[in-house]
Design an enzyme around this catalytic site. Structure first.
Site, PDB file in Angstrom:
ATOM      1  N   LYS A  20      -6.271  -1.371  12.695  1.00 10.07           N
ATOM      2  CA  LYS A  20      -6.340  -0.725  11.374  1.00 10.07           C
ATOM      3  C   LYS A  20      -7.222  -1.551  10.434  1.00 10.07           C
ATOM      4  CE  LYS A  20      -5.138   1.760   7.690  1.00 10.07           C
ATOM      5  NZ  LYS A  20      -5.773   1.058   6.574  1.00 10.07           N
ATOM      6  N   PRO A  35      10.064  -5.158  -4.314  1.00  7.62           N
ATOM      7  CA  PRO A  35      10.116  -5.303  -5.772  1.00  7.62           C
ATOM      8  C   PRO A  35       9.305  -6.519  -6.220  1.00  7.62           C
ATOM      9  CG  PRO A  35      12.162  -6.057  -4.794  1.00  7.62           C
ATOM     10  CD  PRO A  35      11.330  -5.543  -3.663  1.00  7.62           C
ATOM     11  N   HIS A  60       9.281  -4.558 -13.237  1.00  8.42           N
ATOM     12  CA  HIS A  60       8.488  -3.403 -12.785  1.00  8.42           C
ATOM     13  C   HIS A  60       9.473  -2.494 -12.060  1.00  8.42           C
ATOM     14  CE1 HIS A  60       5.490  -0.824 -11.122  1.00  8.42           C
ATOM     15  NE2 HIS A  60       5.656  -1.254  -9.885  1.00  8.42           N
ATOM     16  N   THR A 103       2.445   5.598  -3.731  1.00 10.49           N
ATOM     17  CA  THR A 103       1.507   5.361  -4.836  1.00 10.49           C
ATOM     18  C   THR A 103       0.566   4.240  -4.409  1.00 10.49           C
ATOM     19  OG1 THR A 103       2.874   3.667  -5.904  1.00 10.49           O
ATOM     20  CG2 THR A 103       3.289   5.944  -6.524  1.00 10.49           C
ATOM     21  N   ALA A 148       7.488  -3.617   3.674  1.00  6.05           N
ATOM     22  CA  ALA A 148       8.081  -2.301   3.926  1.00  6.05           C
ATOM     23  C   ALA A 148       7.792  -1.389   2.743  1.00  6.05           C
ATOM     24  CB  ALA A 148       9.581  -2.446   4.135  1.00  6.05           C
TER      25      ALA A 148
END
Length: 320
Positions: A42, A124, A178, A232, A83
Site C-alpha cells: 500500500k 484519541p 478533540h 474523515t 485502529a
C-alpha cells in the site's frame, strides 16, 4: 553553503496519511517525504501514485517508501497509524487498541536515533500525544498533537457561512479535548474584528440559539461524516499540513494544537488543545486566553476527562 533539506517521515498510509502526503506535495511544504506502513505494498503504491503527479507540484519533493530506520534524520515524524474509529464509537473508546500500537511505533522510531518533532494525528489524539511523549522521552515541546486545529477550522467555516464572511476573516477557537468535551471560546470570537456577541446584540437576524447549534454541529461533524462515507481524512490532513508548514518554515504561528499544560489554564500534566505558538522547535509558547467563568469550568472538565482516561495507563500521571 548547504541548505537544510526538510524531511517528513509519515507513519501510516491509510486514508489520513495518504491525504496528508497528497497535501504536503500539492502545497510544496517539505523537500523530502518518506512513507512507512506495515502494509508495504500500500505504501509503495501511494509513493508511485504521488510521484506520477510530480510534474504538477509547486516544487520538487523527493518521495519514497521507507522503514523506521529512515526516521533517524527526519525533522518531523507524523503518526497517522492506528485502529480506525468505527460508526458510533467515540475517540476515547479507541484508547486501548491504539496505546498498544503506539508503544511499538514510538520505540521503533526512537531506536533509529530520531531527534526531531513528533506530530500525532491518531485518535484519541490528546491521549496518544501524551503517550508518545511518555514513550519517546523527548522534551514535551517536541511532541505535538493535531488537537483542535480541525475543530477550530470547522468552527470558522460554519461561522463564516452563518455571517457571510470568508473563513480567513473569522477568528474563533475550539479548545479542550478533540472530542465530546471540547468547547468554543465565544468570549474571544470575532468576525473581522467585531465580537460575535456584538453582532448578535445589534442584529436581530443573528440568534444565540443558532450559534449554539453550530457548536453542536462542530462537535458532531466527524460522526456525521463517518456515517456518510466511513471516515474523515481530508480536513484533518489539511490541518496536519498546516501544522507541518508552521514547523518547517519556522512561522511562530498560533494554532490550537494538543500541547502539554503545566499549570496554564489551571490544568496540569495533560496534553489538550489550546492556542500555542508553533515553530521550528515545536511548541515555543502557550497563548493563555482570558476565559470567562463558564469557559474555565468547561475547560477544566475537559482536562479532567482526559486525565481520568490517562490514569489507569500511566500510574505516575497526576490527577487534580
Amino acid at each position: 553553503m548547504n541548505k537544510h533539506v526538510n524531511k517528513v517521515a509519515l507513519i501510516g498510509a491509510g486514508f489520513v496519511g495518504s491525504s496528508y502526503a497528497f497535501a504536503l506535495i500539492n502545497q510544496g511544504i517539505t523537500d523530502e517525504l518518506v512513507v512507512i506502513d506495515v502494509n508495504k505494498e500500500k505504501a509503495m503504491g501511494d509513493v508511485m501514485d504521488l510521484n506520477h503527479g510530480k510534474a504538477f507540484a509547486p516544487q520538487p519533493v523527493k518521495t519514497s517508501y521507507g522503514t523506521y530506520e529512515d526516521c533517524k534524520d527526519a525533522d518531523i515524524v507524523c503518526i497517522c497509524a492506528g485502529a480506525n474509529q468505527k460508526p458510533g464509537e467515540t475517540r476515547l473508546e479507541l484508547v486501548e487498541k491504539n496505546l498498544k500500537i503506539f508503544k511499538g511505533i514510538v520505540s521503533e522510531v526512537m531506536a533509529s536515533g530520531f531527534d526531531g518533532i513528533f506530530l500525532v494525528a491518531t485518535n484519541p489524539v490528546d491521549i496518544l500525544t501524551y503517550a508518545t511523549w511518555k514513550f519517546s522521552g523527548l522534551p514535551k515541546e517536541r511532541v505535538i498533537g493535531s488537537g483542535t486545529t480541525l475543530d477550530s477550522a470547522r468552527f470558522r467555516f460554519m461561522l463564516s457561512e452563518y455571517f457571510g464572511a470568508a473563513p480567513q476573516n473569522v477568528h474563533a477557537h475550539i479548545i479542550g479535548e478533540h472530542g465530546d468535551t471540547e468547547l468554543p471560546v465565544w468570549s474571544h470570537a470575532n468576525v473581522g474584528g467585531v465580537p460575535v456577541s456584538e453582532l448578535v446584540e445589534k442584529n436581530d437576524a443573528y440568534k444565540q440559539e443558532e450559534l449554539d447549534q453550530i457548536v453542536d454541529d462542530v462537535k458532531n461533524a466527524a460522526y456525521h461524516i463517518i456515517e456518510k462515507k466511513g471516515a474523515t481524512y481530508y480536513g484533518v490532513a489539511m490541518s496536519l499540513a498546516r501544522i507541518t508548514k508552521a514547523i518547517l518554515h519556522n512561522e511562530n504561528s498560533i494554532l490550537t494544537v494538543s500541547t502539554y499544560l503545566d499549570g496554564q489554564y489551571g490544568a496540569d500534566d495533560v496534553y489538550i488543545g489550546v492556542p500555542a505558538v508553533v515553530n521550528r522547535g515545536g511548541i515555543a509558547g502557550i497563548t493563555e486566553l482570558n476565559l470567562n467563568e463558564k469557559e474555565k469550568e468547561q475547560f477544566l472538565h475537559s482536562a479532567g476527562v482526559l486525565k481520568n482516561i490517562l490514569k489507569p495507563h500511566f500510574a505516575e500521571q497526576k490527577v487534580n
